[in-house]
Design a protein around this motif. Structure first.
Motif, PDB file in Angstrom:
ATOM      1  N   LYS A 293       0.833  -1.186   0.000  1.00 25.80           N
ATOM      2  CA  LYS A 293       0.000   0.000   0.000  1.00 25.80           C
ATOM      3  C   LYS A 293       0.875   1.245   0.000  1.00 25.80           C
ATOM      4  CE  LYS A 293      -3.743   0.441   2.222  1.00 25.80           C
ATOM      5  NZ  LYS A 293      -4.774   0.605   3.274  1.00 25.80           N
TER       6      LYS A 293
ATOM      7  N   LYS B 100      -2.639  -3.721 -11.432  1.00 31.16           N
ATOM      8  CA  LYS B 100      -3.757  -4.607 -11.122  1.00 31.16           C
ATOM      9  C   LYS B 100      -4.657  -4.738 -12.351  1.00 31.16           C
ATOM     10  CE  LYS B 100      -4.140  -3.783  -6.133  1.00 31.16           C
ATOM     11  NZ  LYS B 100      -5.050  -3.303  -5.043  1.00 31.16           N
TER      12      LYS B 100
ATOM     13  N   TRP C  22      -4.016   5.837   4.147  1.00 32.98           N
ATOM     14  CA  TRP C  22      -5.397   6.103   3.806  1.00 32.98           C
ATOM     15  C   TRP C  22      -5.656   5.678   2.369  1.00 32.98           C
ATOM     16  CZ3 TRP C  22      -2.313   9.597   6.398  1.00 32.98           C
ATOM     17  CH2 TRP C  22      -2.670   9.847   7.717  1.00 32.98           C
ATOM     18  N   GLY C  23      -6.864   5.272   2.113  1.00 35.99           N
ATOM     19  CA  GLY C  23      -7.228   4.867   0.773  1.00 35.99           C
ATOM     20  C   GLY C  23      -6.756   3.464   0.450  1.00 35.99           C
ATOM     21  N   ASP C  24      -6.971   3.073  -0.794  1.00 32.77           N
ATOM     22  CA  ASP C  24      -6.610   1.732  -1.221  1.00 32.77           C
ATOM     23  C   ASP C  24      -5.575   1.746  -2.346  1.00 32.77           C
ATOM     24  OD1 ASP C  24      -8.186   2.803  -3.153  1.00 32.77           O
ATOM     25  OD2 ASP C  24      -9.566   1.100  -3.348  1.00 32.77           O
ATOM     26  N   GLU C  25      -4.863   2.869  -2.512  1.00 36.25           N
ATOM     27  CA  GLU C  25      -3.836   2.942  -3.536  1.00 36.25           C
ATOM     28  C   GLU C  25      -2.669   2.017  -3.177  1.00 36.25           C
ATOM     29  OE1 GLU C  25      -3.937   4.462  -6.396  1.00 36.25           O
ATOM     30  OE2 GLU C  25      -5.957   5.201  -5.995  1.00 36.25           O
ATOM     31  N   SER C  26      -2.175   1.312  -4.158  1.00 34.91           N
ATOM     32  CA  SER C  26      -1.099   0.358  -3.917  1.00 34.91           C
ATOM     33  C   SER C  26      -0.135   0.349  -5.092  1.00 34.91           C
ATOM     34  CB  SER C  26      -1.663  -1.051  -3.694  1.00 34.91           C
ATOM     35  OG  SER C  26      -2.356  -1.503  -4.848  1.00 34.91           O
TER      36      SER C  26
END
Length: 440
Positions: A139, A179, A143-147
């Motif tokens: 990650k 992804k 915060w958030g789901d950015e990876s």
């Protein structure tokens, strides 16, 4: 907002980064079509660097003056009567048996190849560029789901004591694995009139990582793999370097993708054909013999089997999870994904399964140790809430050590909140004194 042009990427072309796309054929149950005629899903904004450019930049840099180009064995001599013979040590890649064996094989091959060639070329010393690959999805922030899912390289010609220093800049990012985008569902429905099944999505994710490595292991790299590249190294010596992959370290979910096997299947190990219900015998003599005798070995039979099964999927329109397909794949926990490492290196006698090595940080320190910590905390809870609080107090009272060796431990260790990889590593180093005495 009208002037916003989307996210800005710092992967500049002048630094060797290439932006491209990959195309993956998409199957559908009941649709008969050859793999070449199947709809191609194009995944855009794929960033990678050519490995030869990374090798050139690294081996021509000032840090390469300390690189080891000739491997050697390291022995420890002892005057103790119980150790009359010297003990062979393995602490670096360049004194490992694998590196020495490949170095000798390459030297013999080049002597035979240049036996009748011109004198100038044959006098150029040959050396290996020992490549050690890693990949790890992570990650970007809290915060958030950015990876991000980077692939990066180290070179085993450099001592691990230098590679471990952040100031040495020994890690070289090679690519970023994207992804599978959400718009794939729209693409699939547009071509087949129905949404993709979970089996199709899993298949596409498996295909994706192999497609990215297909970009990296291009024809230029494979030519250098076989014939080498002539390069003036940082120490002023002109050498013919032969790139070789010796290790690829990744956690288990990524390792099964690289090995083209099923996660936690009947035979879950990327290295051997030991059944899942035999894992509890780990460490026994029987287990050691079993892993040696049943080691996974790449073969033409495996390659042809996967190719035949893919024809069933595309040409005959069979379901990916049909009983017929399962009957061929499950006995070895294979997937129907063609392995790019097998396609590129099998003709050179490479068994790509041997390249996959344990990821100590994620599989042991964050895997085994995290599970052990949870179990120990459960034992303390059983003894009473006071024991858990005393454990937290002991961790809080642990002083820091060095600049980066052991940092300040969190106030509530038992809560296991917001612990990153480095936090678990710190807990691992001070674990037993804070917990074991409370239990026993």
């Amino acid at each position: 907002m009208d002037d916003y042009g989307g996210p800005n990427y710092l992967l500049r072309a002048e630094d060797g980064w290439i932006e491209t796309s990959v195309k993956i054929p998409v199957p559908c149950t009941g649709v008969e079509q050859s793999e070449a005629d199947a709809p191609m899903y194009e995944l855009k904004r794929v960033f990678y660097r050519k490995p030869l450019e990374v090798i050139k930049a690294t081996f021509q840099s000032p840090s390469s003056k300390k690189f080891h180009y000739t491997p050697f064995k390291l022995y420890q001599h002892s005057d103790h009567p119980s150790c009359p013979e010297p003990v062979c040590l393995h602490s670096e890649l360049y004194n490992s048996d694998a590196f020495i064996s490949e170095h000798e094989h390459m030297q013999t091959q080049q002597r035979d190849r240049h036996h009748d060639s011109d004198h100038d070329q044959s006098n150029i010393p040959n050396a290996l560029a020992g490549m050690m690959a890693w990949s790890d999805a992570t990650k970007v922030g809290q915060w958030g789901d950015e990876s991000m899912w980077p692939i990066y390289l180290y070179f085993g010609n450099q001592s691990k004591y230098d590679r471990a220093k952040p100031s040495s800049f020994a890690a070289h990012h090679l690519a970023y694995i994207p992804k599978l985008p959400d718009d794939f569902n729209d693409f699939y429905k547009e071509h087949y009139g129905k949404p993709p099944t979970e089996a199709v999505l899993t298949h596409m994710r498996r295909e994706l990582i192999q497609a990215i490595w297909g970009l990296i292991l291009d024809d230029e790299f494979m030519h250098a793999y076989e014939h080498g590249i002539v390069l003036k190294c940082g120490d002023g010596v002109v050498r013919r370097l032969f790139p070789r992959f010796f290790t690829y370290s990744a956690d288990y979910p990524e390792k099964v993708l690289l090995a083209s096997i099923r996660s936690l299947g009947t035979y879950p190990c990327p290295h051997c054909l030991v059944k899942k219900d035999q894992i509890d015998q780990l460490g026994t003599k029987l287990d050691r013999r079993r892993r040696k005798n049943k080691a996974r070995v790449d073969s033409e039979q495996r390659q042809s089997s996967i190719q035949r099964i893919r024809r069933w999927i595309f040409d005959a329109g069979r379901s990916i999870v049909s009983n017929v397909i399962e009957g061929f794949l499950s006995p070895f926990s294979w997937t129907l994904t063609r392995n790019i490492f097998s396609e590129r290196f099998f003709k050179f006698g490479v068994n790509f399964y041997e390249m996959l090595t344990p990821d100590v940080l994620h599989e042991l320190e964050l895997g085994v140790w995290k599970a052990t910590l949870l179990h120990l905390i459960r034992m303390l809870v059983f003894l009473g809430s006071g024991a858990v609080q005393r454990m937290n107090e002991r961790y809080r009272s642990m002083p820091t050590f060095g600049r980066d060796t052991i940092r300040k431990v969190g106030n509530n260790v038992s809560g296991l909140k917001r612990l990153a990889a480095r936090d678990y590593e710190d807990l691992l180093q001070v674990r037993w004194g804070c917990i074991i005495s409370l239990i026993f």
